[in-house]
Design a protein around this motif. Sequence first.
Motif, PDB file in Angstrom:
ATOM      1  N   PHE A 160       0.818  -1.209   0.000  1.00 13.06           N
ATOM      2  CA  PHE A 160       0.000   0.000   0.000  1.00 13.06           C
ATOM      3  C   PHE A 160       0.855   1.264   0.000  1.00 13.06           C
ATOM      4  O   PHE A 160       0.574   2.226  -0.723  1.00 13.06           O
ATOM      5  N   SER A 161       1.899   1.300   0.813  1.00 17.24           N
ATOM      6  CA  SER A 161       2.740   2.490   0.900  1.00 17.24           C
ATOM      7  C   SER A 161       3.348   2.826  -0.457  1.00 17.24           C
ATOM      8  O   SER A 161       3.335   3.979  -0.898  1.00 17.24           O
ATOM      9  N   GLU A 162       3.859   1.795  -1.137  1.00 20.99           N
ATOM     10  CA  GLU A 162       4.480   2.007  -2.455  1.00 20.99           C
ATOM     11  C   GLU A 162       3.456   2.461  -3.483  1.00 20.99           C
ATOM     12  O   GLU A 162       3.685   3.404  -4.243  1.00 20.99           O
ATOM     13  N   ARG A 163       2.294   1.790  -3.498  1.00 21.77           N
ATOM     14  CA  ARG A 163       1.270   2.109  -4.484  1.00 21.77           C
ATOM     15  C   ARG A 163       0.667   3.491  -4.238  1.00 21.77           C
ATOM     16  O   ARG A 163       0.395   4.236  -5.181  1.00 21.77           O
ATOM     17  N   SER A 164       0.435   3.837  -2.987  1.00 24.32           N
ATOM     18  CA  SER A 164      -0.153   5.140  -2.699  1.00 24.32           C
ATOM     19  C   SER A 164       0.837   6.262  -3.030  1.00 24.32           C
ATOM     20  O   SER A 164       0.446   7.331  -3.504  1.00 24.32           O
ATOM     21  N   ARG A 165       2.140   6.005  -2.790  1.00 24.31           N
ATOM     22  CA  ARG A 165       3.155   6.994  -3.140  1.00 24.31           C
ATOM     23  C   ARG A 165       3.207   7.178  -4.661  1.00 24.31           C
ATOM     24  O   ARG A 165       3.322   8.300  -5.167  1.00 24.31           O
ATOM     25  N   ALA A 166       3.103   6.067  -5.388  1.00 17.31           N
ATOM     26  CA  ALA A 166       3.086   6.135  -6.852  1.00 17.31           C
ATOM     27  C   ALA A 166       1.867   6.907  -7.340  1.00 17.31           C
ATOM     28  O   ALA A 166       1.944   7.661  -8.323  1.00 17.31           O
ATOM     29  N   ALA A 167       0.730   6.740  -6.639  1.00 17.14           N
ATOM     30  CA  ALA A 167      -0.482   7.472  -7.020  1.00 17.14           C
ATOM     31  C   ALA A 167      -0.303   8.970  -6.822  1.00 17.14           C
ATOM     32  O   ALA A 167      -0.794   9.777  -7.616  1.00 17.14           O
ATOM     33  N   ARG A 168       0.392   9.360  -5.756  1.00 16.09           N
ATOM     34  CA  ARG A 168       0.642  10.792  -5.525  1.00 16.09           C
ATOM     35  C   ARG A 168       1.497  11.365  -6.649  1.00 16.09           C
ATOM     36  O   ARG A 168       1.240  12.466  -7.141  1.00 16.09           O
ATOM     37  N   THR A 169       2.519  10.610  -7.057  1.00 15.70           N
ATOM     38  CA  THR A 169       3.382  11.070  -8.146  1.00 15.70           C
ATOM     39  C   THR A 169       2.610  11.145  -9.456  1.00 15.70           C
ATOM     40  O   THR A 169       2.729  12.124 -10.207  1.00 15.70           O
ATOM     41  N   GLU A 170       1.804  10.121  -9.727  1.00  9.23           N
ATOM     42  CA  GLU A 170       0.999  10.105 -10.947  1.00  9.23           C
ATOM     43  C   GLU A 170       0.027  11.275 -10.977  1.00  9.23           C
ATOM     44  O   GLU A 170      -0.146  11.943 -12.000  1.00  9.23           O
ATOM     45  N   GLY A 171      -0.611  11.533  -9.827  1.00 12.62           N
ATOM     46  CA  GLY A 171      -1.554  12.642  -9.761  1.00 12.62           C
ATOM     47  C   GLY A 171      -0.891  13.977 -10.018  1.00 12.62           C
ATOM     48  O   GLY A 171      -1.430  14.836 -10.740  1.00 12.62           O
ATOM     49  N   TYR A 172       0.286  14.166  -9.449  1.00 14.23           N
ATOM     50  CA  TYR A 172       1.036  15.411  -9.651  1.00 14.23           C
ATOM     51  C   TYR A 172       1.412  15.584 -11.126  1.00 14.23           C
ATOM     52  O   TYR A 172       1.230  16.663 -11.704  1.00 14.23           O
ATOM     53  N   ASN A 173       1.924  14.511 -11.748  1.00 18.76           N
ATOM     54  CA  ASN A 173       2.346  14.594 -13.149  1.00 18.76           C
ATOM     55  C   ASN A 173       1.171  14.878 -14.074  1.00 18.76           C
ATOM     56  O   ASN A 173       1.282  15.657 -15.036  1.00 18.76           O
ATOM     57  N   LYS A 174       0.021  14.252 -13.794  1.00 20.35           N
ATOM     58  CA  LYS A 174      -1.159  14.491 -14.628  1.00 20.35           C
ATOM     59  C   LYS A 174      -1.634  15.932 -14.490  1.00 20.35           C
ATOM     60  O   LYS A 174      -2.032  16.558 -15.476  1.00 20.35           O
ATOM     61  N   ALA A 175      -1.611  16.457 -13.274  1.00 23.67           N
ATOM     62  CA  ALA A 175      -2.020  17.845 -13.069  1.00 23.67           C
ATOM     63  C   ALA A 175      -1.067  18.805 -13.775  1.00 23.67           C
ATOM     64  O   ALA A 175      -1.490  19.805 -14.362  1.00 23.67           O
ATOM     65  N   ALA A 176       0.233  18.499 -13.723  1.00 25.31           N
ATOM     66  CA  ALA A 176       1.228  19.338 -14.404  1.00 25.31           C
ATOM     67  C   ALA A 176       1.027  19.306 -15.913  1.00 25.31           C
ATOM     68  O   ALA A 176       1.137  20.339 -16.595  1.00 25.31           O
ATOM     69  N   ASP A 177       0.708  18.130 -16.450  1.00 23.02           N
ATOM     70  CA  ASP A 177       0.479  18.004 -17.893  1.00 23.02           C
ATOM     71  C   ASP A 177      -0.757  18.781 -18.330  1.00 23.02           C
ATOM     72  O   ASP A 177      -0.865  19.185 -19.491  1.00 23.02           O
ATOM     73  N   GLN A 178      -1.697  18.972 -17.433  1.00 26.60           N
ATOM     74  CA  GLN A 178      -2.880  19.771 -17.739  1.00 26.60           C
ATOM     75  C   GLN A 178      -2.599  21.260 -17.550  1.00 26.60           C
ATOM     76  O   GLN A 178      -3.149  22.106 -18.262  1.00 26.60           O
ATOM     77  N   LEU A 179      -1.731  21.586 -16.594  1.00 20.79           N
ATOM     78  CA  LEU A 179      -1.422  22.985 -16.295  1.00 20.79           C
ATOM     79  C   LEU A 179      -0.736  23.691 -17.462  1.00 20.79           C
ATOM     80  O   LEU A 179      -1.082  24.832 -17.790  1.00 20.79           O
ATOM     81  N   ILE A 180       0.233  23.055 -18.082  1.00 19.39           N
ATOM     82  CA  ILE A 180       1.038  23.726 -19.110  1.00 19.39           C
ATOM     83  C   ILE A 180       0.204  24.170 -20.310  1.00 19.39           C
ATOM     84  O   ILE A 180       0.290  25.343 -20.733  1.00 19.39           O
ATOM     85  N   PRO A 181      -0.637  23.301 -20.902  1.00 17.21           N
ATOM     86  CA  PRO A 181      -1.490  23.791 -22.005  1.00 17.21           C
ATOM     87  C   PRO A 181      -2.441  24.897 -21.556  1.00 17.21           C
ATOM     88  O   PRO A 181      -2.714  25.827 -22.319  1.00 17.21           O
ATOM     89  N   ALA A 182      -2.947  24.801 -20.322  1.00 13.86           N
ATOM     90  CA  ALA A 182      -3.831  25.848 -19.803  1.00 13.86           C
ATOM     91  C   ALA A 182      -3.078  27.172 -19.700  1.00 13.86           C
ATOM     92  O   ALA A 182      -3.644  28.246 -19.969  1.00 13.86           O
ATOM     93  N   LEU A 183      -1.811  27.115 -19.321  1.00 20.85           N
ATOM     94  CA  LEU A 183      -0.999  28.332 -19.227  1.00 20.85           C
ATOM     95  C   LEU A 183      -0.769  28.928 -20.611  1.00 20.85           C
ATOM     96  O   LEU A 183      -0.865  30.151 -20.798  1.00 20.85           O
TER      97      LEU A 183
END
Length: 259
Positions: free
Chosen positions: A204-227
């Motif tokens: 769980f610790s590994e998977r939840s940490r990976a989910a946090r990283t995935e969530g951050y990267n997806k948000a960043a990928d959405q932020l740049i085109p919006a900018l």
Amino acid sequence: MKTFKFLSGLAVVLFTVSSLSGCASMAGPRESKQSASIVDYLYPKATQVPQLAPGMTYLRPPVRVGIAFAPNDPKARTLPETEKIKLMERIKAAFAGQAFIGSLEIIPSQYLQPAGGFVNMEQVARMFNVDVMAMVSYDQIQFTDSNSLSFLYWTVIGAYVVHGNEYDTQTMLDISVFDVASRKLLMRAPGTSQVKGGANLSNFSERSRAARTEGYNKAADQLIPALHAEIESFRERLKTNDNMRVEPRPGYRVGGSTE
């Protein structure tokens, strides 16, 4: 007798499973949060969403831009500085090439003080010789809860209770661009994501940490085109916004060419 012992043992196991499930239900969902808020930084004493006062803003192209992450509470968990710099480099690239932009400076987190307000922003702007500050906010919350993934697993040497957990990771990135002199918001662009998943206790610790990283990267990928889109929209707003005036520096002409 053997049957009695087996049934007794099974009853104990089932009772344990029931008790653990009950405890999990009583505990309720848990959450883990990390945040770096522009509101907490610029308006530390605000009790409601701040209202930006109207007023005149003077832009003097080529505009010098500083890019920084809003500081987080020192006691709170936040992104590694390396990840912040990677995103700021992408933001820098989004601004690069715009005719009205001059220099672009990435400002390390240690120069900004938690709850520093506009006074701290102005200090940093003078230190790095910038007119505009592009401030990145970051907010991520991860909910975890025991659920029906918990089950009884039989082996040849006994029974084990295997607990499952699900997580729901929601991430918000936001870039707010302020004119330092007038303290006015010039433009804003968001990026969001939601990641769902599940794991057992062993990973769980590994998977939840990976989910946090995935969530951050997806948000960043959405932020740049919006900018990118917001920058183009800002260029159009400059033509009709009566609260903004463009006063080019010597040697610069509106449109990006020099005299």
